[in-house]
Design an enzyme around this catalytic site. Structure first.
Site, PDB file in Angstrom:
ATOM      1  N   VAL A  64    -105.069 -16.165 -52.224  1.00 56.85           N
ATOM      2  CA  VAL A  64    -104.901 -14.811 -52.747  1.00 56.85           C
ATOM      3  C   VAL A  64    -103.883 -14.871 -53.873  1.00 56.85           C
ATOM      4  CG1 VAL A  64    -104.093 -12.462 -52.233  1.00 56.85           C
ATOM      5  CG2 VAL A  64    -105.434 -13.713 -50.531  1.00 56.85           C
ATOM      6  N   ALA A 109     -98.602 -15.678 -55.008  1.00 54.45           N
ATOM      7  CA  ALA A 109     -99.892 -16.100 -54.467  1.00 54.45           C
ATOM      8  C   ALA A 109     -99.657 -16.772 -53.118  1.00 54.45           C
ATOM      9  CB  ALA A 109    -100.572 -17.075 -55.422  1.00 54.45           C
ATOM     10  N   LYS A 110    -100.700 -17.005 -52.397  1.00 55.48           N
ATOM     11  CA  LYS A 110    -100.593 -17.758 -51.144  1.00 55.48           C
ATOM     12  C   LYS A 110    -101.957 -18.284 -50.763  1.00 55.48           C
ATOM     13  CE  LYS A 110     -97.367 -18.631 -47.994  1.00 55.48           C
ATOM     14  NZ  LYS A 110     -95.910 -18.673 -48.225  1.00 55.48           N
ATOM     15  N   GLY A 111    -101.953 -19.387 -50.044  1.00 56.66           N
ATOM     16  CA  GLY A 111    -103.212 -19.930 -49.571  1.00 56.66           C
ATOM     17  C   GLY A 111    -103.100 -20.321 -48.114  1.00 56.66           C
TER      18      GLY A 111
END
Ligand code: GLU
Length: 422
Positions: A64, A109-111
């Site tokens: 995201v 962001a992050k995953g």
């Protein structure tokens, strides 16, 4: 007291609740509010890999990008069995606010990948990481979105990300990911950075509350990279670590732990933390949170302090090492108890700050001494702490809301200057 609901435990809702309070205080106009509230992009990737036994298994992963208003997206990749899109969304938004609070030029962001790294071999983890990175090779990039470690990933994972991306773009691109090994353009001090940043915040809080480091009691929940580094650095500096916990359980010892021995037990001998022979009462990882202490550092995972247990927290300073360890429903209880809070987006921002330094060093191809990294980190943490606390004092809000306001205001100003592209 009402029971803790699943709504309370939805971290996206927790993040949203704080955003809403801060946005109201800032008088954000409707459109800007919506722009900043929702992520910019989200992607789900299905990751087929061959297990070591030859069978194919498909894992689900997410990335995201919450915001790239102030710079490229920045944020870790989490490998854990309970990863969900809502969690990744919340963590991505928190990265935007975290980078803005410490004023580094990144968005958020992050995953995450739904998997249990403890049940996968090193080769299987490598295949998952490479396929995940390959699927996202157009998303990632030093000027687009720069991943980093988080729960369940480490320096080796980041080396695989760097290599896979570099193979796709056909040039060695160290600045595409941070938290890498030193041999691959990693930064001195990155491994310790989150723990060091936490300690710097605690030092500032002690000065504010006219308390001393020597003998100051600290309980740390979580003994991964963040918790263990914080324990080592804080004990070296004169703090007394009286409680620790990891996924296997907790230990409490009011005389204080010998941290290097404990670290050797857990990381050298690879033994479960609660079995540490150096003294301490065994208990659950939750129970350690409730002993009287000067500083409490929840550095494990989300939702540890809730409306159901916040009244049992007995610390003077709550310094959040994990992302989202306190639910929004517990905020008021903590505030009413007069606890000095150092919110996650400030408390654990040392990690991403040194990630920024790593990215800068990679891009200039010139590397700094550890003392230089730590000095710059100190400047960033001291300034950010000061700004948040000053805002809280002058505007009569708690430190968490002050941190959100400082952050959202920075992002909103940048957005207004850029304008809306149409
Ligand atoms: N995963 C860390 C965090 O939540 C570090 C992120 C980064 O360095 O980009 O802050």
């Amino acid at each position: 007291m009402s029971a803790v609901t699943s709504d309370e435990l939805n971290v996206y809702k927790s993040a949203e609740a704080r955003f809403e309070i801060a946005a109201k205080k800032l008088n954000l106009e409707e459109g800007i509010y919506s722009y900043l509230k929702y992520p910019s992009k989200e992607i789900t990737v299905y990751i087929p890999i061959a297990r070591d036994n030859g069978k194919v298994e498909v894992f689900t992963g997410y990335r995201v990008l919450h915001s790239s208003i102030r710079g490229p997206g920045k944020g870790g990749i989490r490998f854990a069995p309970d990863v969900s899109i809502d969690e990744v969304r919340a963590l991505a938004a928190w990265m935007t606010w975290k980078c803005a609070v410490v004023n580094i030029p990144f968005g958020g962001a992050k995953g995450g990948v739904i998997c249990d790294p403890t049940k996968l071999s090193k080769n299987e983890l490598e295949r998952i990481t490479r396929r995940y990175t390959a699927e996202l090779s157009e998303w990632f990039g030093p000027e687009r979105d720069v991943p980093a470690p988080d729960i369940g990933t480490n320096e080796q994972t980041m080396a695989w990300v760097m290599d896979t991306y570099s193979m796709h773009v056909r040039q060695a691109t160290t600045a595409v990911v941070t938290g890498k090994p030193l041999e691959l353009g990693g930064s001195q001090g990155r491994k310790e950075a989150t723990g060091r940043g936490l300690m710097m915040c605690c030092d500032n809080a002690l000065a504010k509350l006219k308390m001393k480091r020597e003998g100051c009691r600290v309980i740390i929940q979580g003994f991964g990279n963040v918790g263990s580094q914080a324990a080592i650095l804080m004990q070296e500096a004169g703090y007394k670590i009286i409680g620790v916990a990891d996924i296997h359980g907790g230990l409490y010892n009011d005389k204080g732990f010998d941290v290097p021995k404990l670290v050797d037990w857990v990381y050298g001998q690879r033994k479960p933390l609660p079995e540490f022979p150096g003294g301490g009462d065994k208990q659950t990882a939750q129970e350690v949170l409730f002993h009287p202490t000067d500083i409490l550092v929840p550095a494990a995972t989300e939702n540890q302090i809730t409306s159901g247990n916040a009244n049992r927290v007995e610390c003077k300073i709550l310094c959040e090492g994990a992302n989202g360890p306190t639910t929004s429903h517990a905020d008021k209880i903590i505030e009413d108890k007069g606890i000095f809070i150092i919110p996650d987006i400030l408390g654990n921002a040392g990690g991403v700050t040194v990630s920024y330094f790593e990215w800068v060093q990679d891009r200039q191809g010139f590397f700094w001494r550890e003392s230089e990294v730590n000095e710059r980190l100190q400047d960033v943490m001291d300034q950010s702490f000061e700004q948040v606390v000053r805002y809280a004092e002058t505007h009569g809000v708690n430190n968490r809301i002050a941190a959100y306001i400082v952050a959202i205001d920075r992002v909103a100003r940048a957005l207004k200057l850029r304008g809306i592209y149409a």
